[in-house]
Design an enzyme around this catalytic site. Sequence first.
Site, PDB file in Angstrom:
ATOM      1  N   HIS A   1      12.347   8.839  -5.250  1.00  0.00           N
ATOM      2  CA  HIS A   1      13.496   8.610  -4.377  1.00  0.00           C
ATOM      3  C   HIS A   1      13.962   9.901  -3.712  1.00  0.00           C
ATOM      4  O   HIS A   1      14.426   9.882  -2.571  1.00  0.00           O
ATOM      5  CB  HIS A   1      14.644   7.996  -5.179  1.00  0.00           C
TER       6      HIS A   1
ATOM      7  N   THR B   1      14.424   3.056   0.117  1.00  0.00           N
ATOM      8  CA  THR B   1      13.136   3.741   0.010  1.00  0.00           C
ATOM      9  C   THR B   1      11.973   2.778  -0.198  1.00  0.00           C
ATOM     10  O   THR B   1      10.844   3.217  -0.403  1.00  0.00           O
ATOM     11  CB  THR B   1      13.160   4.744  -1.157  1.00  0.00           C
TER      12      THR B   1
ATOM     13  N   GLN C   1      -1.032  15.468  -3.688  1.00  0.00           N
ATOM     14  CA  GLN C   1      -1.697  14.272  -3.166  1.00  0.00           C
ATOM     15  C   GLN C   1      -1.961  14.369  -1.669  1.00  0.00           C
ATOM     16  O   GLN C   1      -3.006  13.907  -1.189  1.00  0.00           O
ATOM     17  CB  GLN C   1      -0.846  13.036  -3.473  1.00  0.00           C
TER      18      GLN C   1
ATOM     19  N   HIS D   1      -1.779   2.675  -7.078  1.00  0.00           N
ATOM     20  CA  HIS D   1      -0.908   1.637  -7.626  1.00  0.00           C
ATOM     21  C   HIS D   1      -0.081   0.972  -6.534  1.00  0.00           C
ATOM     22  O   HIS D   1       0.590  -0.018  -6.789  1.00  0.00           O
ATOM     23  CB  HIS D   1       0.008   2.239  -8.686  1.00  0.00           C
TER      24      HIS D   1
ATOM     25  N   ASN E   1       5.779   5.166  -1.631  1.00  0.00           N
ATOM     26  CA  ASN E   1       5.512   6.513  -1.136  1.00  0.00           C
ATOM     27  C   ASN E   1       4.013   6.751  -0.981  1.00  0.00           C
ATOM     28  O   ASN E   1       3.556   7.286   0.031  1.00  0.00           O
ATOM     29  CB  ASN E   1       6.110   7.566  -2.067  1.00  0.00           C
ATOM     30  N   SER E   2       3.243   6.357  -1.988  1.00  0.00           N
ATOM     31  CA  SER E   2       1.790   6.533  -1.908  1.00  0.00           C
ATOM     32  C   SER E   2       1.195   5.675  -0.796  1.00  0.00           C
ATOM     33  O   SER E   2       0.283   6.108  -0.079  1.00  0.00           O
ATOM     34  CB  SER E   2       1.138   6.180  -3.247  1.00  0.00           C
TER      35      SER E   2
ATOM     36  N   GLU F   1       1.891   7.327   2.468  1.00  0.00           N
ATOM     37  CA  GLU F   1       1.040   8.501   2.637  1.00  0.00           C
ATOM     38  C   GLU F   1      -0.372   8.085   3.021  1.00  0.00           C
ATOM     39  O   GLU F   1      -0.999   8.702   3.887  1.00  0.00           O
ATOM     40  CB  GLU F   1       1.031   9.330   1.358  1.00  0.00           C
TER      41      GLU F   1
ATOM     42  N   ASP G   1       7.662  -2.993  -6.532  1.00  0.00           N
ATOM     43  CA  ASP G   1       7.280  -3.429  -5.191  1.00  0.00           C
ATOM     44  C   ASP G   1       5.775  -3.421  -4.977  1.00  0.00           C
ATOM     45  O   ASP G   1       5.291  -3.886  -3.938  1.00  0.00           O
ATOM     46  CB  ASP G   1       7.932  -2.514  -4.149  1.00  0.00           C
ATOM     47  N   GLN G   2       5.009  -2.935  -5.943  1.00  0.00           N
ATOM     48  CA  GLN G   2       3.595  -2.649  -5.728  1.00  0.00           C
ATOM     49  C   GLN G   2       2.735  -3.867  -5.379  1.00  0.00           C
ATOM     50  O   GLN G   2       1.880  -3.771  -4.483  1.00  0.00           O
ATOM     51  CB  GLN G   2       3.042  -1.909  -6.948  1.00  0.00           C
TER      52      GLN G   2
END
EC number: 2.4.1.271
Length: 460
Positions: free
Chosen positions: A19, A133, A333, A348, A352-353, A356, A372-373
Site C-alpha cells: 500500500h 490500491t 522486481q 500471484h 502491484n505485481s 508492473e 484480489d488475485q
Amino acid sequence: MLNGNKCHILLLPCPAQGHINPILQFGKRLASHNLLTTLVNTRFLSNSTKSEPGPVNIQCISDGFDPGGMNAAPSRRAYFDRPQSRSGQKHVGLIESLRSRGRPGACFGLRPVPLWAMNVAERSGLRSVAFFTQPCAVDTIYRHVWEGRIKVPVAEPVRLPGLPPLEPSDLPCVRNGFGRVVNPDLLPLRVNQHKNLDKADMMGRNSIYELEADLLDGSRLPLPVKSIGPTVPSTYLDNRIPSDSHYGFNLYTPDTTPYLDWLDSKAPNSVIYVSFGSLSSLSPDQTNEIASGLIATNKSFIWVVRTSELAKLPANFTQENASRGLVVTWCDQLDLLAHVATGCFVTHCGWNSTMEGVALGVPMVGVPQWSDQPMNAKYVEDVWKVGVRAKTYGKDFVRGEEFKRCVEEVMDGERSGKIRENAARWCKLAKDSVSEGGSSDKCIKEFIHQCCNDSKISLV
C-alpha cells in the site's frame, strides 16, 4: 496555491509495503508538479526500513503498536478499529505542527477509508481523498457486497455491467466464493471501505483508464474518480521524474546474488521469473509442484523464495538446478521485469505485481492465492489477454504439469505470439497514460487543480 505557498498534500497509507509503494509513487508525481508532499508513516515501519523517498517528506506517528506494527495487533480488524480519539488526536497534532512550520495541509490521501481519518480531515479543514490500491473491477464487487446486491458466500455466476462473466472462483478475497478463509478480517475490511466513501471529496485509483474504461465510465460512485496509475517509478515509464528508478521503500533486503549479471548471460525472452510477492505463503505441496514444474520446462529461471519460505523447497533443489536456475530471497522486481532476458512472469497476481507486469510488457502466468488475485488473474487471461491463469486441481493447488503447460503456452505455444503482442500494446498504453497529455497525467493535473485551487484545504 494557498496563501502564496506551495500546495501541501498529506498521504496516509495503510502501513504495509503493497500500500505504501503506490501512494509514495503518487507523492513523487505530485512533487514533480512543484507540490509539497508528506507521507505519514508509522514508527515501527520507519524503524524497520531504510527508506529513500526522494522528494516526499516522511513524518512518523505512533499507531499504538510501535514495537511490532500492525502484526502486533490482535487482528487486522482490531488494528483498524483502534480508538478513533487516540488516532485522530495524533494526526490532528501532526497537521497543526506542520501548519505552524509553514507547511499547511491542502489534501489528505487515505488508504483505506477509516471514519476517524475523515473526521480528522473535516476538523482540520482539509479535503479528503480516498486512495484505492486495487483495481476498479475488484472494488466493484466489494461495492455490490456492501450494497447487498451480492450475497456471500457466492455460489452462482456473477453478471454485472462492465465486468466479464465471473464464476465464484474468479471473485476477490478468497477462492470458492469467499469460502476458504485465509484472513477472516479481510472481507469486512474491504467491504466496509465503502461505508465512509460518501464523506470523501474525491477518489484516486492506482489503475489506468484504458484498462478499465467501461467500469470507470459507468461508475455509480457519489464522487469524482481519478485514475492515476500505473504507480511505477518513472524510469520505467515516461522518465519525467529525475532519478526515480526505485520505489524508495523496502521491508525486505534484496539478495546480494548477482542475478542481473546472470540474466545478462541469457538469451532474450528465455528466462522464467517466479515471485509470489511479500505476503503469500505457499504450502509445502504447492512449493514442491512449482519446483517440479520448473524442472520440467527445461528453461532457465529465477525464483524468489523469501527466507521464511526456504525450508519448503525440495531437498537440494537449489544445488541440483544451479546450472540453469537461481533461487534468491528477494530482488528488485522492476529490474528483472525490464530485463530483455525475462520472457515470462509467474505471479500471484497481486495488483502491484500485475500492474508492473502490464507496464513493462511481460507475459504472465497467474497463480493466484487470495484477496484480489483471482480476479486480477481473470483479467490477465480473458480481458487483457496478456497471459494465462493456471488451473487448480484436487487439493486446490497447481500441479507441476499444469505449471509447465502454462509456461510453455506463454513462451512457446500457439498463443504466445498474440500474448506478446497484447503485452507490448498494453505496455505502450501504460507509458502513454502517464506521459504528457495521457489519461493518468490529465487526472493528476485535475486532482491538483481541485485540491489546491480552492479555499478548502485537502488530505489524501
